[in-house]
Motif scaffolding. Structure first.
Motif, PDB file in Angstrom:
ATOM      1  N   GLN A 111       0.900  -1.043   0.005  1.00 43.38           N
ATOM      2  CA  GLN A 111       0.247  -0.375  -0.142  1.00 43.38           C
ATOM      3  C   GLN A 111       0.759   1.194   0.032  1.00 43.38           C
ATOM      4  N   ASP A 112       1.806   1.403  -0.747  1.00 45.17           N
ATOM      5  CA  ASP A 112       2.690   2.366  -1.186  1.00 45.17           C
ATOM      6  C   ASP A 112       3.829   3.251   0.217  1.00 45.17           C
ATOM      7  N   ALA A 113       4.240   2.534   0.900  1.00 44.56           N
ATOM      8  CA  ALA A 113       4.274   1.991   1.941  1.00 44.56           C
ATOM      9  C   ALA A 113       6.154   2.894   1.196  1.00 44.56           C
ATOM     10  N   ILE A 114       6.989   2.856   1.969  1.00 40.01           N
ATOM     11  CA  ILE A 114       8.267   3.936   1.674  1.00 40.01           C
ATOM     12  C   ILE A 114       9.390   2.957   3.140  1.00 40.01           C
ATOM     13  N   GLN A 115      10.023   2.884   2.114  1.00 37.02           N
ATOM     14  CA  GLN A 115      11.302   1.910   3.277  1.00 37.02           C
ATOM     15  C   GLN A 115      12.644   3.210   2.684  1.00 37.02           C
ATOM     16  N   GLY A 116      13.327   3.743   4.257  1.00 35.79           N
ATOM     17  CA  GLY A 116      14.379   4.207   4.169  1.00 35.79           C
ATOM     18  C   GLY A 116      15.966   3.701   4.281  1.00 35.79           C
ATOM     19  N   ARG A 117      16.805   4.170   4.008  1.00 37.38           N
ATOM     20  CA  ARG A 117      17.978   3.657   4.507  1.00 37.38           C
ATOM     21  C   ARG A 117      18.498   2.592   5.326  1.00 37.38           C
ATOM     22  N   ASN A 118      18.845   1.700   5.039  1.00 37.91           N
ATOM     23  CA  ASN A 118      19.579   0.779   6.923  1.00 37.91           C
ATOM     24  C   ASN A 118      21.154   1.395   6.457  1.00 37.91           C
ATOM     25  N   GLY A 119      21.461   1.064   7.612  1.00 39.12           N
ATOM     26  CA  GLY A 119      23.346   0.678   8.210  1.00 39.12           C
ATOM     27  C   GLY A 119      24.460   0.413   7.265  1.00 39.12           C
ATOM     28  N   ARG A 120      23.675  -0.321   5.898  1.00 43.68           N
ATOM     29  CA  ARG A 120      24.690  -0.860   4.734  1.00 43.68           C
ATOM     30  C   ARG A 120      24.675   0.357   3.459  1.00 43.68           C
ATOM     31  N   GLY A 121      23.191   1.381   3.595  1.00 44.18           N
ATOM     32  CA  GLY A 121      23.272   2.277   2.844  1.00 44.18           C
ATOM     33  C   GLY A 121      22.197   2.175   2.131  1.00 44.18           C
ATOM     34  N   GLY A 122      21.779   0.675   2.010  1.00 43.55           N
ATOM     35  CA  GLY A 122      20.947   0.334   1.223  1.00 43.55           C
ATOM     36  C   GLY A 122      19.068   0.269   1.470  1.00 43.55           C
ATOM     37  N   TYR A 123      18.140   0.337   0.696  1.00 46.17           N
ATOM     38  CA  TYR A 123      17.194   0.511   1.101  1.00 46.17           C
ATOM     39  C   TYR A 123      16.445  -0.916   1.658  1.00 46.17           C
ATOM     40  N   GLY A 124      15.140  -0.755   2.803  1.00 48.12           N
ATOM     41  CA  GLY A 124      14.566  -1.786   3.406  1.00 48.12           C
ATOM     42  C   GLY A 124      15.634  -2.918   3.685  1.00 48.12           C
ATOM     43  N   TRP A 125      15.010  -4.169   4.391  1.00 50.57           N
ATOM     44  CA  TRP A 125      15.970  -4.721   5.238  1.00 50.57           C
ATOM     45  C   TRP A 125      17.058  -5.069   4.584  1.00 50.57           C
ATOM     46  N   PHE A 126      17.887  -4.427   6.302  1.00 46.59           N
ATOM     47  CA  PHE A 126      19.274  -5.561   6.309  1.00 46.59           C
ATOM     48  C   PHE A 126      19.739  -6.574   7.039  1.00 46.59           C
ATOM     49  N   GLY A 127      19.092  -7.930   7.072  1.00 45.45           N
ATOM     50  CA  GLY A 127      18.817  -9.088   8.552  1.00 45.45           C
ATOM     51  C   GLY A 127      20.510  -8.643   9.155  1.00 45.45           C
ATOM     52  N   PRO A 128      20.240  -9.178  10.238  1.00 42.80           N
ATOM     53  CA  PRO A 128      21.330  -9.100  11.407  1.00 42.80           C
ATOM     54  C   PRO A 128      22.353  -9.805  10.184  1.00 42.80           C
ATOM     55  N   ARG A 129      24.195  -9.582  11.205  1.00 46.75           N
ATOM     56  CA  ARG A 129      25.279  -9.689  10.614  1.00 46.75           C
ATOM     57  C   ARG A 129      26.441  -8.970  11.988  1.00 46.75           C
TER      58      ARG A 129
END
Length: 185
Positions: A111-129
């Motif tokens: 529904q037109d949600a917006i994803q910001g940048r994660n701590g690695r600089g990409g958009y959306g989910w960046f999983g645990p590492r």
């Protein structure tokens, strides 16, 4: 026998949810259907493996117009908690996200949600590492019920999103999951 598990250094900053005072005292119950009984996220959600976002469910709140989610790791060895996910403007009638949300900045399927940048600089989910040998890290899935949508684009920084959350949050809730770096075999 004393616990000899290495414990991470902690970031010095509070989590986002601790800096937002909601309008109502009503809480939001947040769950992850695939979370293991001991609180651990399955490997497929980590950046060591498939790096796909986990499914989430939350309880509803009256008059919610939109939802926002921020996932942070306060155990990251850095000054600020590591941002694993920022997503906002999830429709108010929604009470869950499926597994494997794409990493596009604008999500038509949610529904037109917006994803910001994660701590690695990409958009959306960046999983645990978490770094190998750094011990168990905690991941806080923070869900905010909003009284209106946030008019900010995907390059919005967390500090700007935080100000918007402070002005719009009706209720909030969180869930904590854990993850530790896989051991070499």
């Amino acid at each position: 026998m004393p616990d000899q598990t290495p414990h991470p250094e902690h970031s010095g900053r509070s989590l986002t949810i601790q800096r937002v005072d909601p309008i109502l005292d009503t809480g939001v119950l947040v769950t992850c259907p695939v979370q293991e009984a001991d609180g651990r996220l399955p490997d497929r959600h980590s950046a060591y493996h498939d790096n796909i976002s986990p499914p989430l469910k939350w309880s509803n709140v009256p008059d919610v117009q939109a939802w926002a989610i921020v996932v942070e790791d306060p155990d990251a060895p850095q000054e600020e908690p590591f941002i694993h996910w920022m997503i906002w403007n999830i429709g108010g009638q929604t009470n869950h996200l499926p597994e494997g949300i794409g990493n596009e900045p604008r999500l038509l399927q949610v529904q037109d949600a917006i994803q910001g940048r994660n701590g690695r600089g990409g958009y959306g989910w960046f999983g645990p590492r978490p770094p190998a040998g750094h011990g168990v890290h905690r991941y806080y899935f923070q869900v905010f019920a909003l009284n209106e949508r946030i008019q900010m684009g995907p390059d919005t920084e967390l500090k700007e999103l935080l100000n918007a959350l402070k002005a719009r949050t009706i209720a909030k809730g969180e869930m904590m999951a854990t993850y530790e770096a896989p051991t070499e075999q």
